[in-house]
Design an enzyme around this catalytic site. Structure first.
Site, PDB file in Angstrom:
ATOM      1  CG  ASP A  22     -33.981 -25.555  31.587  1.00 10.47           C
ATOM      2  OD1 ASP A  22     -33.365 -26.272  30.770  1.00 10.47           O
ATOM      3  OD2 ASP A  22     -33.432 -24.666  32.274  1.00 10.47           O
ATOM      4  CG  ASP A  39     -35.441 -30.002  39.876  1.00  6.79           C
ATOM      5  OD1 ASP A  39     -34.951 -31.105  40.172  1.00  6.79           O
ATOM      6  OD2 ASP A  39     -34.866 -29.172  39.142  1.00  6.79           O
ATOM      7  CG  HIS A  86     -31.724 -30.806  28.541  1.00  2.70           C
ATOM      8  ND1 HIS A  86     -33.006 -30.500  28.939  1.00  2.70           N
ATOM      9  CD2 HIS A  86     -31.028 -29.649  28.628  1.00  2.70           C
ATOM     10  CE1 HIS A  86     -33.077 -29.213  29.246  1.00  2.70           C
ATOM     11  NE2 HIS A  86     -31.875 -28.673  29.072  1.00  2.70           N
ATOM     12  CG  PHE A 128     -27.259 -24.884  33.868  1.00  3.76           C
ATOM     13  CD1 PHE A 128     -25.885 -25.082  33.811  1.00  3.76           C
ATOM     14  CD2 PHE A 128     -28.001 -25.627  34.780  1.00  3.76           C
ATOM     15  CE1 PHE A 128     -25.256 -26.024  34.631  1.00  3.76           C
ATOM     16  CE2 PHE A 128     -27.380 -26.573  35.600  1.00  3.76           C
ATOM     17  CZ  PHE A 128     -26.011 -26.777  35.533  1.00  3.76           C
TER      18      PHE A 128
HETATM   19  N1  SAH Z   1     -33.795 -24.048  34.981  1.00  2.08           N
HETATM   20  C1  SAH Z   1     -32.557 -24.212  35.700  1.00  2.08           C
HETATM   21  C2  SAH Z   1     -31.728 -25.386  35.226  1.00  2.08           C
HETATM   22  C3  SAH Z   1     -32.424 -26.717  35.314  1.00  2.08           C
HETATM   23  S1  SAH Z   1     -31.286 -28.064  35.168  1.00  2.08           S
HETATM   24  C4  SAH Z   1     -31.703 -22.935  35.570  1.00  2.08           C
HETATM   25  O1  SAH Z   1     -32.119 -21.991  34.947  1.00  2.08           O
HETATM   26  O2  SAH Z   1     -30.603 -22.870  36.080  1.00  2.08           O
HETATM   27  C5  SAH Z   1     -32.379 -29.404  34.994  1.00  2.08           C
HETATM   28  C6  SAH Z   1     -33.109 -29.791  36.259  1.00  2.08           C
HETATM   29  O3  SAH Z   1     -34.100 -30.753  35.892  1.00  2.08           O
HETATM   30  C7  SAH Z   1     -32.246 -30.458  37.339  1.00  2.08           C
HETATM   31  O4  SAH Z   1     -32.316 -29.717  38.539  1.00  2.08           O
HETATM   32  C8  SAH Z   1     -32.876 -31.850  37.514  1.00  2.08           C
HETATM   33  O5  SAH Z   1     -32.937 -32.291  38.860  1.00  2.08           O
HETATM   34  C9  SAH Z   1     -34.251 -31.671  36.948  1.00  2.08           C
HETATM   35  N2  SAH Z   1     -34.836 -32.891  36.398  1.00  2.08           N
HETATM   36  C10 SAH Z   1     -34.320 -33.676  35.421  1.00  2.08           C
HETATM   37  N3  SAH Z   1     -35.125 -34.708  35.157  1.00  2.08           N
HETATM   38  C11 SAH Z   1     -36.187 -34.585  35.991  1.00  2.08           C
HETATM   39  C12 SAH Z   1     -37.374 -35.356  36.217  1.00  2.08           C
HETATM   40  N4  SAH Z   1     -37.617 -36.459  35.517  1.00  2.08           N
HETATM   41  N5  SAH Z   1     -38.238 -34.938  37.160  1.00  2.08           N
HETATM   42  C13 SAH Z   1     -37.988 -33.825  37.882  1.00  2.08           C
HETATM   43  N6  SAH Z   1     -36.909 -33.045  37.709  1.00  2.08           N
HETATM   44  C14 SAH Z   1     -36.013 -33.418  36.784  1.00  2.08           C
HETATM   45 MG    MG Z   2     -31.410 -25.124  30.455  1.00  2.00          MG
END
Ligand code: SAH
Ligand code: MG
Length: 211
Positions: free
Chosen positions: A140, A70, A143, A16
């Site tokens: 990131d 992650d 959200h 993303f």
């Molecule tokens: N930075 C990436 C997009 C990240 S999407 C890019 O540039 O494409 C958000 C990610 O956060 C997902 O892979 C999800 O597994 C992770 N995530 C969400 N909540 C989390 C948590 N509590 N602990 C660890 N990872 C988490």
């Molecule tokens: Mg993002």
């Protein structure tokens, strides 16, 4: 800016991060490494490794490492039925998302295995056991309100003085996207007096730790 052919590899990796924001992330990480030498970078939310390629390349150039945190089970907004869902990243044996194999392949293909360290687990749990000041922290992850608050509380204290906090999906105008990265990470960081705004690129904000 990330050089070819890595930039094309990043852009062809599921994820993303738009190209201009990835380049801004890369440049900010290089500046942060100059400001805070010998300190690692941390990424919260790697998904399939797209943003990780930009940050991992910056870590390699700077002679440091990137910890990529992650749980690889996807955020709420990545689950089946939600806007950002991709059926290809579901592990059928488990019946849940698993982006780790995609992430691992991307980091291998980018030649970054010597500079990117995957930390597979829950971000707040990792943050609670983290103690190394970071030159650069990129948030990131989830959200929603709760994950955003947890990442704000858990990770912003680990940005070294003079280091950089980067936040993705910051939308001051509610018409553009979800609130928590703006309301629960960006604004509290600015209002704390500990960070000042450095750069704005799309929904990416970089903030320098000043206190
Ligand atoms: N930075 C990436 C997009 C990240 S999407 C890019 O540039 O494409 C958000 C990610 O956060 C997902 O892979 C999800 O597994 C992770 N995530 C969400 N909540 C989390 C948590 N509590 N602990 C660890 N990872 C988490
Ligand atoms: Mg993002």
């Amino acid at each position: 800016m990330l050089a070819e052919p890595l930039r094309s590899l990043a852009l062809s990796t599921k994820g993303f991060m738009p190209g201009d924001e990835g380049d801004a992330l890369h440049a900010a990480a290089l500046r942060a490494a100059d400001a805070v030498p010998d300190a690692p970078f941390v990424e919260i939310g790697s998904y399939c490794g797209r943003s990780t390629i930009w940050l991992g390349d910056a870590a390699r150039t700077a002679g440091t490492v990137l910890f990529a945190v992650d749980h690889h089970r996807g955020s709420e907004e990545n689950q089946a039925g939600w806007e950002h869902h991709d059926d290809e990243v579901v592990d059928p044996a488990v019946g849940r998302m698993d982006t780790l194999p995609f992430f691992r392949r991307a980091i291998h293909d980018a030649g970054l295995e010597g500079h990117v360290i995957a930390v597979v687990g829950l971000s707040p749990l990792v943050a609670a056991h983290w103690s190394t000041p970071a030159a650069f922290v990129f948030i990131d992850g989830g959200h929603g309100v709760e994950p955003a608050r947890a990442d704000s509380a858990g990770w912003t204290p680990h940005v070294a003085l003079g280091g950089t906090l980067a936040i993705h999906d910051v939308f001051p105008d509610p018409a553009d996207g979800g609130r928590p990265p703006y309301d629960d990470i960006y604004l509290p960081a600015i209002e704390s007096g500990r960070f000042r705004l450095d750069t704005v690129t799309g929904s990416l904000r970089t903030l320098v730790r000043v206190a």
